[in-house]
Design a protein around this motif. Structure first.
Motif, short mmCIF file in Angstrom:
data_model
loop_
_atom_site.label_atom_id
_atom_site.label_comp_id
_atom_site.label_asym_id
_atom_site.label_seq_id
_atom_site.Cartn_x
_atom_site.Cartn_y
_atom_site.Cartn_z
N TRP A 1 -4.92 6.30 -3.09
CA TRP A 1 -4.77 4.88 -2.74
C TRP A 1 -4.50 4.67 -1.26
CZ3 TRP A 1 -6.20 1.33 -6.10
CH2 TRP A 1 -6.23 1.67 -7.46
N GLY B 1 0.81 -1.21 0.00
CA GLY B 1 0.00 0.00 0.00
C GLY B 1 0.84 1.26 0.00
N ILE C 1 -5.35 1.57 1.16
CA ILE C 1 -4.61 0.29 1.18
C ILE C 1 -3.62 0.24 2.34
CG2 ILE C 1 -3.08 -1.26 -0.11
CD1 ILE C 1 -4.41 -0.17 -2.68
#
Length: 125
Positions: free
Chosen positions: A94, A83, A97
């Motif tokens: 993102w 991540g 993650i």
């Protein structure tokens, strides 16, 4: 069982981390250094240490909870650095993650803390 999962899994992830580090050095591009550092610490050092604990205190590693802890520890050790790598390379959208990976890691090591406090080390002869 938990000790074997942790020891073998962490060594495989160590090799991945070493290859990532070598690749960064060859390319002289250290953008993924935070992911590399987390991979080596969270996916190798912590699980390997727990695997050794389970070997020294066999009763601690014999439960289903220890197997769950081991699997969560390795999963978190993969999701968190992956991540971080995705956020660094593809952008902050993102971020869920590594957040998820962090929560998995926290859960794994909270379970480990419970196991440690419940277990009793064998007395030396």
């Amino acid at each position: 069982m938990a000790s074997t999962i942790l020891l073998r899994g962490s060594v495989v992830l160590l090799l991945v981390g070493l290859c990532l580090g070598i690749g960064m050095g060859m390319a002289q591009n250290f953008t993924l250094a935070p992911a590399h550092a987390h991979l080596n610490l969270v996916a190798f050092v912590l699980p390997f240490a727990a695997g050794l604990y389970y070997r020294v205190v066999p009763g601690a590693g014999a439960s289903r909870l220890a197997v769950v802890q081991a699997l969560l520890a390795l999963l978190g050790g993969i999701v968190l650095p992956a991540g971080i790598a995705v956020v660094v390379t593809a952008g902050p959208h993102w971020e869920p993650i590594p957040i998820l990976g962090s929560l998995i890691v926290l859960a794994a090591w909270a379970i480990f803390a419970v196991i440690v406090f419940r277990s009793h080390a064998p007395r030396p002869a």
